[in-house]
Design a protein around this motif. Structure first.
Motif, PDB file in Angstrom:
ATOM      1  N   VAL A 116      -9.564 -51.534 -18.400  1.00 33.27           N
ATOM      2  CA  VAL A 116     -10.192 -50.417 -17.687  1.00 33.27           C
ATOM      3  C   VAL A 116     -11.577 -50.252 -18.323  1.00 33.27           C
ATOM      4  CG1 VAL A 116     -10.099 -47.943 -17.188  1.00 33.27           C
ATOM      5  CG2 VAL A 116      -7.978 -49.296 -17.241  1.00 33.27           C
ATOM      6  N   PRO A 117     -12.652 -50.480 -17.557  1.00 28.69           N
ATOM      7  CA  PRO A 117     -13.989 -50.501 -18.165  1.00 28.69           C
ATOM      8  C   PRO A 117     -14.305 -49.210 -18.914  1.00 28.69           C
ATOM      9  CG  PRO A 117     -14.063 -51.263 -15.886  1.00 28.69           C
ATOM     10  CD  PRO A 117     -12.697 -50.716 -16.105  1.00 28.69           C
ATOM     11  N   ASN A 118     -14.779 -49.362 -20.128  1.00 29.93           N
ATOM     12  CA  ASN A 118     -15.246 -48.223 -20.945  1.00 29.93           C
ATOM     13  C   ASN A 118     -14.199 -47.114 -21.120  1.00 29.93           C
ATOM     14  OD1 ASN A 118     -17.881 -49.484 -21.000  1.00 29.93           O
ATOM     15  ND2 ASN A 118     -18.156 -48.683 -18.906  1.00 29.93           N
ATOM     16  N   ALA A 119     -12.927 -47.492 -21.195  1.00 32.16           N
ATOM     17  CA  ALA A 119     -11.874 -46.474 -21.349  1.00 32.16           C
ATOM     18  C   ALA A 119     -12.047 -45.733 -22.673  1.00 32.16           C
ATOM     19  CB  ALA A 119     -10.505 -47.137 -21.292  1.00 32.16           C
ATOM     20  N   GLU A 120     -12.117 -44.408 -22.581  1.00 36.20           N
ATOM     21  CA  GLU A 120     -12.295 -43.595 -23.793  1.00 36.20           C
ATOM     22  C   GLU A 120     -11.161 -42.617 -24.014  1.00 36.20           C
ATOM     23  OE1 GLU A 120     -16.096 -41.661 -23.602  1.00 36.20           O
ATOM     24  OE2 GLU A 120     -17.141 -43.486 -24.249  1.00 36.20           O
ATOM     25  N   LEU A 121     -10.414 -42.329 -22.944  1.00 39.93           N
ATOM     26  CA  LEU A 121      -9.364 -41.314 -23.029  1.00 39.93           C
ATOM     27  C   LEU A 121      -8.152 -41.811 -22.252  1.00 39.93           C
ATOM     28  CD1 LEU A 121      -9.453 -38.512 -24.377  1.00 39.93           C
ATOM     29  CD2 LEU A 121     -10.167 -37.572 -22.180  1.00 39.93           C
ATOM     30  N   ALA A 122      -7.001 -41.862 -22.913  1.00 41.97           N
ATOM     31  CA  ALA A 122      -5.784 -42.364 -22.257  1.00 41.97           C
ATOM     32  C   ALA A 122      -4.644 -41.385 -22.451  1.00 41.97           C
ATOM     33  CB  ALA A 122      -5.406 -43.730 -22.826  1.00 41.97           C
ATOM     34  N   LEU A 123      -3.769 -41.331 -21.452  1.00 43.39           N
ATOM     35  CA  LEU A 123      -2.548 -40.529 -21.567  1.00 43.39           C
ATOM     36  C   LEU A 123      -1.354 -41.471 -21.534  1.00 43.39           C
ATOM     37  CD1 LEU A 123      -1.506 -37.266 -19.874  1.00 43.39           C
ATOM     38  CD2 LEU A 123      -0.095 -39.293 -19.505  1.00 43.39           C
ATOM     39  N   ALA A 124      -0.378 -41.231 -22.403  1.00 42.62           N
ATOM     40  CA  ALA A 124       0.879 -41.985 -22.362  1.00 42.62           C
ATOM     41  C   ALA A 124       2.013 -40.993 -22.200  1.00 42.62           C
ATOM     42  CB  ALA A 124       1.058 -42.793 -23.643  1.00 42.62           C
ATOM     43  N   HIS A 125       2.900 -41.250 -21.223  1.00 45.06           N
ATOM     44  CA  HIS A 125       4.070 -40.377 -21.070  1.00 45.06           C
ATOM     45  C   HIS A 125       5.351 -41.186 -20.972  1.00 45.06           C
ATOM     46  CE1 HIS A 125       6.468 -36.869 -20.198  1.00 45.06           C
ATOM     47  NE2 HIS A 125       7.154 -37.691 -19.423  1.00 45.06           N
ATOM     48  N   GLY A 126       6.237 -40.941 -21.905  1.00 48.27           N
ATOM     49  CA  GLY A 126       7.533 -41.613 -21.907  1.00 48.27           C
ATOM     50  C   GLY A 126       8.627 -40.702 -21.402  1.00 48.27           C
ATOM     51  N   THR A 127       9.549 -41.298 -20.646  1.00 46.64           N
ATOM     52  CA  THR A 127      10.754 -40.586 -20.211  1.00 46.64           C
ATOM     53  C   THR A 127      11.948 -41.264 -20.857  1.00 46.64           C
ATOM     54  OG1 THR A 127       9.772 -40.007 -18.079  1.00 46.64           O
ATOM     55  CG2 THR A 127      12.182 -39.985 -18.212  1.00 46.64           C
ATOM     56  N   GLY A 128      12.855 -40.486 -21.387  1.00 45.05           N
ATOM     57  CA  GLY A 128      14.085 -41.041 -21.972  1.00 45.05           C
ATOM     58  C   GLY A 128      15.278 -40.454 -21.272  1.00 45.05           C
ATOM     59  N   GLY A 129      16.298 -41.268 -21.013  1.00 42.97           N
ATOM     60  CA  GLY A 129      17.449 -40.762 -20.268  1.00 42.97           C
ATOM     61  C   GLY A 129      17.179 -40.892 -18.790  1.00 42.97           C
ATOM     62  N   THR A 130      17.747 -39.997 -17.985  1.00 43.18           N
ATOM     63  CA  THR A 130      17.634 -40.175 -16.544  1.00 43.18           C
ATOM     64  C   THR A 130      17.078 -38.940 -15.851  1.00 43.18           C
ATOM     65  OG1 THR A 130      19.967 -39.580 -16.348  1.00 43.18           O
ATOM     66  CG2 THR A 130      19.456 -41.904 -16.321  1.00 43.18           C
ATOM     67  N   ILE A 131      15.982 -39.176 -15.120  1.00 43.59           N
ATOM     68  CA  ILE A 131      15.455 -38.149 -14.218  1.00 43.59           C
ATOM     69  C   ILE A 131      16.495 -37.966 -13.111  1.00 43.59           C
ATOM     70  CG2 ILE A 131      13.712 -37.851 -12.406  1.00 43.59           C
ATOM     71  CD1 ILE A 131      11.657 -38.926 -14.390  1.00 43.59           C
ATOM     72  N   GLY A 132      16.697 -36.734 -12.710  1.00 39.59           N
ATOM     73  CA  GLY A 132      17.782 -36.426 -11.780  1.00 39.59           C
ATOM     74  C   GLY A 132      18.964 -35.845 -12.535  1.00 39.59           C
ATOM     75  N   ASP A 133      19.115 -36.280 -13.802  1.00 40.77           N
ATOM     76  CA  ASP A 133      20.151 -35.713 -14.668  1.00 40.77           C
ATOM     77  C   ASP A 133      19.444 -35.245 -15.939  1.00 40.77           C
ATOM     78  OD1 ASP A 133      22.501 -34.934 -15.831  1.00 40.77           O
ATOM     79  OD2 ASP A 133      23.398 -36.917 -15.916  1.00 40.77           O
ATOM     80  N   LYS A 134      19.950 -35.578 -17.121  1.00 41.44           N
ATOM     81  CA  LYS A 134      19.286 -35.077 -18.324  1.00 41.44           C
ATOM     82  C   LYS A 134      18.354 -36.127 -18.891  1.00 41.44           C
ATOM     83  CE  LYS A 134      23.489 -34.909 -20.289  1.00 41.44           C
ATOM     84  NZ  LYS A 134      24.527 -34.378 -21.179  1.00 41.44           N
TER      85      LYS A 134
END
Lengths: 140, 390
Positions: free
Chosen positions: B360-378
């Motif tokens: 990603v050209p000149n990337a200066e700010l990044a977001l990382a989001h992890g999900t653990g387990g199951t969306i829809g349940d817990k």
């Protein structure tokens, strides 16, 4: 496609009210007489009061509507692999809480979010020949 | 400016993604050890510099982090074996930053390894069987699967907002395009929306190509103080914001369309003091196509119900509104069961401008989001906002 062979649920003393109720043909929920909360899944305490002294079991109406569902076309687990496709659903019970269940004896194409459903019970035989019952739902 | 300045002063000094996608001749700990070497070399540090050890895997249970210390012959001052599913390693970075900032350790090593593919694990469709866990007694008899839980979410989202299978397929197509630019990615042949829609149905409405692949793999991340990182081999990547959250069935009344990302993301953005439009790329856990859509909405990149439009027409491609998973994600690059560590690794590489064709050209700010387990349940959610050092 064959009927689901439901795995034996492991009932702790906290959940035996639910499973014993199913054996009698009742859908049993818990109500806290202190704060009025109706909770599912069952616990030894009211989750909000953190106290179980006024928690009572009662037979729910067995009526509800589908909150969401999926038609499962692949599940490698024993008892389910041969039963695909089957309808796994979350049902919002008339008494308030939601429960995970299956909707049986239906054309999956006729199942919809918001559809009214009614509880029924499927008997299974344990390895030790004891019978147990699993609450399931049918389209009303 | 920033309401809570907690993570300032901590940085990621080294990362390593294990190149393997199939390792039938390696163990989990071996993959972790090889990854540790890679990340320490990347940072210009030695094994003996490590005084904080963080790690999780699908087979590490009680004492697992102690077993890992023994395997590596390490005697750290700080241990954290937190296991909240696939998001664990995103959370470990937060925990490591807290430990570094508190002076409890100076060089924290975060590790993950897995041989899910060579063990032929059926992660998504294995069902929960006849578990002896009393709580599982309310899901196992009903044939809950991982993909089935996400499918209930997808169905509800479609019924509520009119989201379509075509829109979900766009996510899989974009991830495959990105994977084509990543030499390490497992699945690199381009696919079309029709390919996704015509692939085998697993759990309606999710098709085979809506589901992540299963691979082996692992990785490592080194967290230290920003001050120390500035003296090391690679440019430091700063922690600017972080958040953790859970979502579950509660006592039977939760809105399952609201996922943990809503809470953890809001906290991370508030802490970092940045706007969504400032983010140059997002690393989003893509266990399934619907996971990406749900996460983007709950993080606030678009309003609820707008995710389908947001991901369409190249919106999350390189060059789009918000490039998501330039490495090809779990849908096409690698998914050894707990993918969180790769979100952090790719974000860091992007911010260090090391990504060649997928940069990603000149990337200066990044977001990382992890999900653990199951969306829809817990499930759990962990968010990081990372930035270049300035």
């Amino acid at each position: 496609m064959s009927a689901i062979e439901h795995p034996l649920p492991f009932a702790s003393w906290e959940s035996r009210g639910f499973w014993e109720g199913a054996g009698r043909g009742e859908l049993v929920l818990q109500r806290c007489q202190t704060c009025g909360l109706v909770q599912h899944r069952p616990r030894g305490v009211c989750a909000h009061c953190l106290d179980g002294s006024t928690l009572v079991h009662f037979a729910a109406s067995g009526l509800g509507k589908i909150y969401s569902f999926t038609v499962t076309e692949q599940n490698q687990a024993k008892g389910f692999a041969e039963a695909c496709p089957y309808v796994m659903a979350y049902v919002d019970l008339d008494e308030g809480p939601r429960m995970l269940t299956v909707v049986v004896d239906c054309d999956p194409d006729n199942v919809a979010i918001g559809a009214q459903v009614t509880v029924d019970y499927v008997s299974q035989t344990r390895d030790d020949a004891e019978m147990f019952a699993i609450p399931v739902f049918r389209l009303s | 400016m920033t309401k809570n300045a907690f993570p300032r002063g901590a940085a990621i000094a080294g990362v390593y993604e294990h190149p393997s996608r199939f390792s039938p001749n390696k163990t989990e700990f071996q993959i972790m050890a090889e990854s540790a070497k890679g990340a320490l070399d990347d940072a210009g540090l030695q094994r003996t510099d490590v005084d904080g050890l963080f790690g999780a895997s699908m087979s590490m249970g009680m004492m697992g982090i102690v077993d890992l210390a023994e395997y590596l012959d390490l005697y750290p001052d700080y241990l954290d074996g937190t296991n909240i599913g696939g998001s664990s390693f995103v959370a470990h970075v937060t925990h490591a930053a807290a430990a570094v900032n508190a002076g409890l350790c100076q060089v924290a090593l975060v590790l993950y390894g897995s041989t899910a593919a060579s063990n032929s694990m059926a992660i998504g469709t294995g069902g929960t069987g006849g578990s002896r866990n009393p709580d599982a007694a309310f899901s196992a008899p009903y044939g809950m699967t991982t993909v089935g839980s996400y499918a209930t979410y997808a169905n509800l989202h479609m019924a509520t907002y009119g989201t379509t299978s075509e829109q979900l397929a766009e996510i899989a197509v974009t991830m495959r395009q990105h994977a084509g630019l990543n030499p390490l990615a497992k699945m690199r042949n381009p696919i079309t929306v029709d390919d996704v829609l015509q692939s085998r149905m697993i759990s309606r409405p999710l098709h085979l190509l809506d589901c992540c692949i299963i691979s082996d793999g692992g990785g490592a991340v080194v967290v230290t103080s920003l001050e120390r990182a500035r003296d090391l081999a690679k440019p430091p990547v700063q922690l600017l914001g972080c958040g953790e959250a859970v979502q579950h069935q509660g006592v039977g009344y939760s809105d399952i369309l609201t996922i943990a990302a809503k809470q953890s993301g809001a906290r991370a953005f508030e802490m970092a003091g940045v706007k969504h439009s400032d983010i140059d790329l997002a690393m989003i856990y893509d266990s399934f196509t619907i996971t990406v859509l749900a996460t983007l909405e709950n993080l606030g990149f678009c309003p609820s119900g707008e995710g389908g439009n947001f991901v369409s027409n190249g919106g999350i491609s390189l060059g789009g509104t918000l490039p998501v998973n330039p490495d090809g994600g779990g849908l096409s690059s690698n998914h050894p069961g707990m993918r969180g560590i790769f979100l952090v690794i790719e974000a860091v590489k992007q911010l260090r401008q090391e990504c060649d064709a997928r940069q990603v050209p000149n990337a200066e700010l990044a977001l990382a989001h992890g999900t653990g387990g199951t969306i829809g349940d817990k499930h759990s959610g962990a968010t990081l906002i990372l930035g270049v050092d300035r």
